[in-house]
Design an enzyme around this catalytic site. Structure first.
Site, PDB file in Angstrom:
ATOM      1  N   SER A   1       0.822  -1.220   0.000  1.00 60.45           N
ATOM      2  CA  SER A   1       0.000   0.000   0.000  1.00 60.45           C
ATOM      3  C   SER A   1       0.851   1.262   0.000  1.00 60.45           C
ATOM      4  O   SER A   1       0.338   2.369   0.024  1.00 60.45           O
ATOM      5  CB  SER A   1      -0.931   0.004   1.221  1.00 60.45           C
ATOM      6  OG  SER A   1      -0.186  -0.171   2.405  1.00 60.45           O
TER       7      SER A   1
ATOM      8  N   ASN B   1     -16.809  28.781 -21.560  1.00 62.94           N
ATOM      9  CA  ASN B   1     -17.466  27.653 -20.909  1.00 62.94           C
ATOM     10  C   ASN B   1     -17.275  27.648 -19.389  1.00 62.94           C
ATOM     11  O   ASN B   1     -16.168  27.897 -18.912  1.00 62.94           O
ATOM     12  CB  ASN B   1     -16.927  26.334 -21.471  1.00 62.94           C
ATOM     13  CG  ASN B   1     -17.250  26.180 -22.941  1.00 62.94           C
ATOM     14  OD1 ASN B   1     -18.292  26.643 -23.407  1.00 62.94           O
ATOM     15  ND2 ASN B   1     -16.346  25.557 -23.675  1.00 62.94           N
TER      16      ASN B   1
ATOM     17  N   THR C   1     -39.878  27.082  -8.949  1.00 62.30           N
ATOM     18  CA  THR C   1     -40.163  25.712  -8.528  1.00 62.30           C
ATOM     19  C   THR C   1     -40.427  24.961  -9.834  1.00 62.30           C
ATOM     20  O   THR C   1     -40.940  25.561 -10.790  1.00 62.30           O
ATOM     21  CB  THR C   1     -41.396  25.621  -7.602  1.00 62.30           C
ATOM     22  OG1 THR C   1     -42.552  26.052  -8.331  1.00 62.30           O
ATOM     23  CG2 THR C   1     -41.255  26.474  -6.349  1.00 62.30           C
ATOM     24  N   HIS C   2     -40.052  23.719  -9.896  1.00 58.94           N
ATOM     25  CA  HIS C   2     -40.143  22.929 -11.143  1.00 58.94           C
ATOM     26  C   HIS C   2     -39.366  23.602 -12.277  1.00 58.94           C
ATOM     27  O   HIS C   2     -39.686  23.400 -13.444  1.00 58.94           O
ATOM     28  CB  HIS C   2     -41.594  22.729 -11.585  1.00 58.94           C
ATOM     29  CG  HIS C   2     -42.498  22.230 -10.514  1.00 58.94           C
ATOM     30  ND1 HIS C   2     -42.791  20.895 -10.344  1.00 58.94           N
ATOM     31  CD2 HIS C   2     -43.146  22.889  -9.513  1.00 58.94           C
ATOM     32  CE1 HIS C   2     -43.608  20.759  -9.303  1.00 58.94           C
ATOM     33  NE2 HIS C   2     -43.829  21.952  -8.773  1.00 58.94           N
TER      34      HIS C   2
ATOM     35  N   ASN D   1      -2.060  -2.722  13.196  1.00 62.32           N
ATOM     36  CA  ASN D   1      -3.515  -2.530  13.154  1.00 62.32           C
ATOM     37  C   ASN D   1      -3.952  -1.306  13.958  1.00 62.32           C
ATOM     38  O   ASN D   1      -4.767  -0.512  13.491  1.00 62.32           O
ATOM     39  CB  ASN D   1      -4.239  -3.784  13.661  1.00 62.32           C
ATOM     40  CG  ASN D   1      -3.957  -4.978  12.773  1.00 62.32           C
ATOM     41  OD1 ASN D   1      -3.399  -4.825  11.690  1.00 62.32           O
ATOM     42  ND2 ASN D   1      -4.327  -6.164  13.234  1.00 62.32           N
TER      43      ASN D   1
ATOM     44  N   LYS E   1     -17.060  31.036 -27.658  1.00 60.31           N
ATOM     45  CA  LYS E   1     -17.495  30.356 -26.433  1.00 60.31           C
ATOM     46  C   LYS E   1     -16.680  30.679 -25.189  1.00 60.31           C
ATOM     47  O   LYS E   1     -15.481  30.893 -25.231  1.00 60.31           O
ATOM     48  CB  LYS E   1     -17.491  28.838 -26.649  1.00 60.31           C
ATOM     49  CG  LYS E   1     -18.529  28.451 -27.671  1.00 60.31           C
ATOM     50  CD  LYS E   1     -19.064  27.068 -27.469  1.00 60.31           C
ATOM     51  CE  LYS E   1     -19.743  26.885 -26.156  1.00 60.31           C
ATOM     52  NZ  LYS E   1     -19.991  25.468 -25.946  1.00 60.31           N
TER      53      LYS E   1
ATOM     54  N   TYR F   1      -9.341  -6.726  12.500  1.00 63.05           N
ATOM     55  CA  TYR F   1      -8.716  -6.242  11.261  1.00 63.05           C
ATOM     56  C   TYR F   1      -8.757  -7.307  10.173  1.00 63.05           C
ATOM     57  O   TYR F   1      -8.566  -8.494  10.420  1.00 63.05           O
ATOM     58  CB  TYR F   1      -7.251  -5.837  11.517  1.00 63.05           C
ATOM     59  CG  TYR F   1      -6.570  -5.353  10.245  1.00 63.05           C
ATOM     60  CD1 TYR F   1      -6.713  -4.041   9.810  1.00 63.05           C
ATOM     61  CD2 TYR F   1      -5.821  -6.235   9.461  1.00 63.05           C
ATOM     62  CE1 TYR F   1      -6.127  -3.611   8.625  1.00 63.05           C
ATOM     63  CE2 TYR F   1      -5.223  -5.805   8.276  1.00 63.05           C
ATOM     64  CZ  TYR F   1      -5.382  -4.492   7.867  1.00 63.05           C
ATOM     65  OH  TYR F   1      -4.806  -4.062   6.691  1.00 63.05           O
TER      66      TYR F   1
ATOM     67  N   GLU G   1     -18.954  22.863 -14.011  1.00 62.69           N
ATOM     68  CA  GLU G   1     -19.270  21.596 -14.692  1.00 62.69           C
ATOM     69  C   GLU G   1     -18.466  20.446 -14.090  1.00 62.69           C
ATOM     70  O   GLU G   1     -18.994  19.366 -13.831  1.00 62.69           O
ATOM     71  CB  GLU G   1     -18.952  21.699 -16.185  1.00 62.69           C
ATOM     72  CG  GLU G   1     -19.929  22.557 -16.960  1.00 62.69           C
ATOM     73  CD  GLU G   1     -19.490  22.703 -18.412  1.00 62.69           C
ATOM     74  OE1 GLU G   1     -20.074  22.046 -19.265  1.00 62.69           O
ATOM     75  OE2 GLU G   1     -18.544  23.478 -18.678  1.00 62.69           O
TER      76      GLU G   1
ATOM     77  N   GLN H   1      -7.395  -2.183   4.124  1.00 64.36           N
ATOM     78  CA  GLN H   1      -6.397  -1.348   3.466  1.00 64.36           C
ATOM     79  C   GLN H   1      -7.037  -0.535   2.333  1.00 64.36           C
ATOM     80  O   GLN H   1      -6.510   0.492   1.924  1.00 64.36           O
ATOM     81  CB  GLN H   1      -5.280  -2.250   2.923  1.00 64.36           C
ATOM     82  CG  GLN H   1      -4.140  -1.514   2.280  1.00 64.36           C
ATOM     83  CD  GLN H   1      -2.946  -2.415   2.082  1.00 64.36           C
ATOM     84  OE1 GLN H   1      -2.253  -2.752   3.030  1.00 64.36           O
ATOM     85  NE2 GLN H   1      -2.702  -2.829   0.855  1.00 64.36           N
TER      86      GLN H   1
ATOM     87  N   LYS I   1      -8.183   3.627   2.157  1.00 61.65           N
ATOM     88  CA  LYS I   1      -7.377   4.841   2.027  1.00 61.65           C
ATOM     89  C   LYS I   1      -7.535   5.607   0.722  1.00 61.65           C
ATOM     90  O   LYS I   1      -7.693   6.825   0.723  1.00 61.65           O
ATOM     91  CB  LYS I   1      -5.897   4.504   2.232  1.00 61.65           C
ATOM     92  CG  LYS I   1      -5.594   4.215   3.666  1.00 61.65           C
ATOM     93  CD  LYS I   1      -4.215   3.695   3.868  1.00 61.65           C
ATOM     94  CE  LYS I   1      -4.170   2.904   5.146  1.00 61.65           C
ATOM     95  NZ  LYS I   1      -5.098   1.728   5.143  1.00 61.65           N
TER      96      LYS I   1
HETATM   97  N1  ARG Z   1      -1.152  -1.374   5.256  1.00 61.46           N
HETATM   98  C1  ARG Z   1      -2.076  -1.913   6.191  1.00 61.46           C
HETATM   99  C2  ARG Z   1      -3.430  -1.227   6.055  1.00 61.46           C
HETATM  100  O1  ARG Z   1      -3.447  -0.166   5.586  1.00 61.46           O
HETATM  101  C3  ARG Z   1      -1.602  -1.715   7.605  1.00 61.46           C
HETATM  102  C4  ARG Z   1      -2.141  -2.700   8.555  1.00 61.46           C
HETATM  103  C5  ARG Z   1      -1.605  -4.032   8.246  1.00 61.46           C
HETATM  104  N2  ARG Z   1      -1.965  -4.989   9.223  1.00 61.46           N
HETATM  105  C6  ARG Z   1      -1.837  -6.311   8.991  1.00 61.46           C
HETATM  106  N3  ARG Z   1      -2.216  -7.075   9.943  1.00 61.46           N
HETATM  107  N4  ARG Z   1      -1.382  -6.761   7.862  1.00 61.46           N
HETATM  108  O2  ARG Z   1      -4.446  -1.757   6.385  1.00 61.46           O
END
Ligand code: ARG
Length: 471
Positions: A23, A285, A155-156, A110, A283, A317, A290, A322, A325
């Site tokens: 990640s 724009n 309205t509408h 975790n 034009k 967990y 938009e 992951q 994010k």
């Molecule tokens: N990169 C992991 C995440 O974002 C971190 C936690 C990893 N934990 C594990 N038990 N592999 O979730």
């Protein structure tokens, strides 16, 4: 050096698996927060006598150096080290040697990653309140300039009743005000510390979670260790609040796009916020509204994406998490972009008061008021409605507006009409007759602006206080 968790393994990780599970490409965004959390954790380990003072000092110095090197772009993160947590730990061990390996005592990735996300999001939430505040300021600024601008209210998408353009703009101030309230309310849930939950069950070391919370300016710690590491509600909540903000921005965008069309010509966006066409020279724009309208879709997507990731996930967990994010970062970026542009775009927008006035003069949006006039004369509202309906039909068939009719023409529809109706039908009169709290009468809109300005001050004070608290 081999994997930080390599002890149990006899084979190298498959290259594709390494790439698939890493990640670091996106969670490197959390570098600052990761080190911030680690510094508080190691300080606590020292205070509790879990690590010696010398070890703590070395680790702290090492972490500061790693942070500086990251800021200068000197550290090349490696996919082989999977994520930001292990990349930083690796860099620390490279810097200070095996003692760096003591940092992770009494902690798991975790509870570490959850802590990073809380630290990250609480800063963003305060920044977003600040950006919404700026947008409200722009809208209020335009509202003050347009206390005498009358425009058809719809309205509408059909002309309904004339209103002050200021009143229309202040509706958005209210909407963004609710967004601010929601973000402020979410802060207390975001500002809860997961660290100390360990992998899921707590830790055998005599840690002090409340001390870590205090150092990191968290208001409280999670009650339950499983919940601490598996909770992503605070991100869902943020994405949901962001979705509402984008929805509000998309409604305003849609109106700006309509209003700046040749059909309306109510407003003109500043050249700085528009683009041209590569083929049609005439034009201009409204690309910014938009795109904001379009990007609303991706923010909804981020929300639904995360809800779906979390659906049916067993505690605690799971690697699925992951996936929390990228959507969050994407929404943060998308929202920042939209809000940063909207405040100056609104502030520099030209309002075509004359064109708005012409639209008001050439429509029947004062019809309700003559119905009300007849009601004042004792006619039941339903009958008055019918009378005016017929009067409007007569106007349409004869290519006239209500103010063009002679008193005799009016009297064909009801003998209750008298020449006071010409006063009643004036747009200013129509607007100012709606003198109820929250209505469009000038005095009411002025009062609403006054209240909104007081609210602005409170929001500014909140932002100043919470920027400090969330550092
Ligand atoms: N990169 C992991 C995440 O974002 C971190 C936690 C990893 N934990 C594990 N038990 N592999 O979730």
């Amino acid at each position: 050096m081999s994997k930080l968790w390599g002890g149990r393994f006899t084979k190298k990780t498959d290259q594709l698996v390494e790439e698939y599970t890493a990640s670091i490409e996106f969670d490197k965004e959390l570098a600052e927060e990761d080190i911030q959390g680690s510094l508080a954790h190691v300080t606590m380990l020292g205070k509790q006598g879990i690590l010696s003072a010398e070890d703590v000092e070395q680790i702290q110095d090492g972490l500061h150096r790693v942070l500086q090197r990251i800021r200068r772009g000197e550290i090349e993160f490696a996919i082989a080290d999977e994520d930001i947590h292990m990349n930083i730990e690796k860099s620390l061990i490279d810097d200070i040697g095996p003692v760096g390996g003591k940092l992770h005592t009494g902690r798991s990735r975790n509870d570490q990653v959850a802590t990073d996300m809380h630290l990250y999001l609480r800063k963003r939430v305060v920044e977003f309140v600040g950006l919404l505040h700026k947008l409200q300021e722009s809208l209020i600024g335009q509202a003050k300039e347009n206390l005498d601008t009358i425009v058809p209210g719809y309205t509408h998408l059909q002309r309904a009743q004339p209103i002050l353009f200021a009143h229309h703009l202040m509706a958005y101030v209210s909407m963004f005000g609710r967004d601010i309230e929601r973000l402020q309310d979410s802060y207390k849930r975001i500002n809860t510390l997961p660290l100390g939950a360990g992998a899921l069950a707590g830790t055998t070391f005599p840690i002090d979670r409340h001390y870590v919370a205090e150092q990191l300016k968290f208001d409280r710690v999670y009650e339950n260790s499983l919940d601490a590491v598996s909770d992503r509600d605070f991100i869902v909540e943020f994405l949901s609040h962001a979705s509402l903000i984008m929805m509000h921005l998309s409604r305003l965008s849609e109106e700006l796009i309509l209003w700046s069309s040749t059909e309306f010509r109510f407003v003109e966006l500043d050249d700085a916020f528009c683009t041209g066409s590569s083929i049609m020279p005439q034009k201009k724009n409204p690309d910014v509204p938009e795109l904001v309208r379009g990007k609303t879709g991706r923010v909804y997507g981020d929300l639904v994406g995360l809800l779906t990731v979390l659906k049916s996930l067993p505690l605690a967990y799971n690697k699925d998490m992951q996936e929390d994010k990228e959507g969050m970062f994407d929404t943060v970026k998308t929202l920042q972009g939209a809000l940063q542009l909207f405040a100056p775009m609104i502030a520099t927008m030209k309002v075509n008061k004359q064109q708005m006035r012409q639209a008001v003069n050439q429509d029947f949006s004062n019809a309700t008021d003559i119905a009300d006039f007849l009601v004042g004369k004792g006619l039941p509202f339903r009958q008055a409605h019918e009378v005016i309906g017929k009067t409007v039909l007569y106007c349409i068939e004869n290519n006239k507006y209500l103010l063009d009719l002679t008193l005799d023409e009016f009297k064909q529809f009801s003998t209750l009409f008298d020449d006071r109706i010409y006063q009643v039908l004036q747009p200013e009169q129509v607007v100012n007759a709606r003198n109820v709290y929250g209505g469009t009468a000038t005095v009411q809109v002025e009062a609403a602006i006054g209240r909104a300005q007081e609210q602005l001050e409170q929001t500014a004070a909140w932002v100043a206080e919470y920027l400090e608290r969330s550092k």
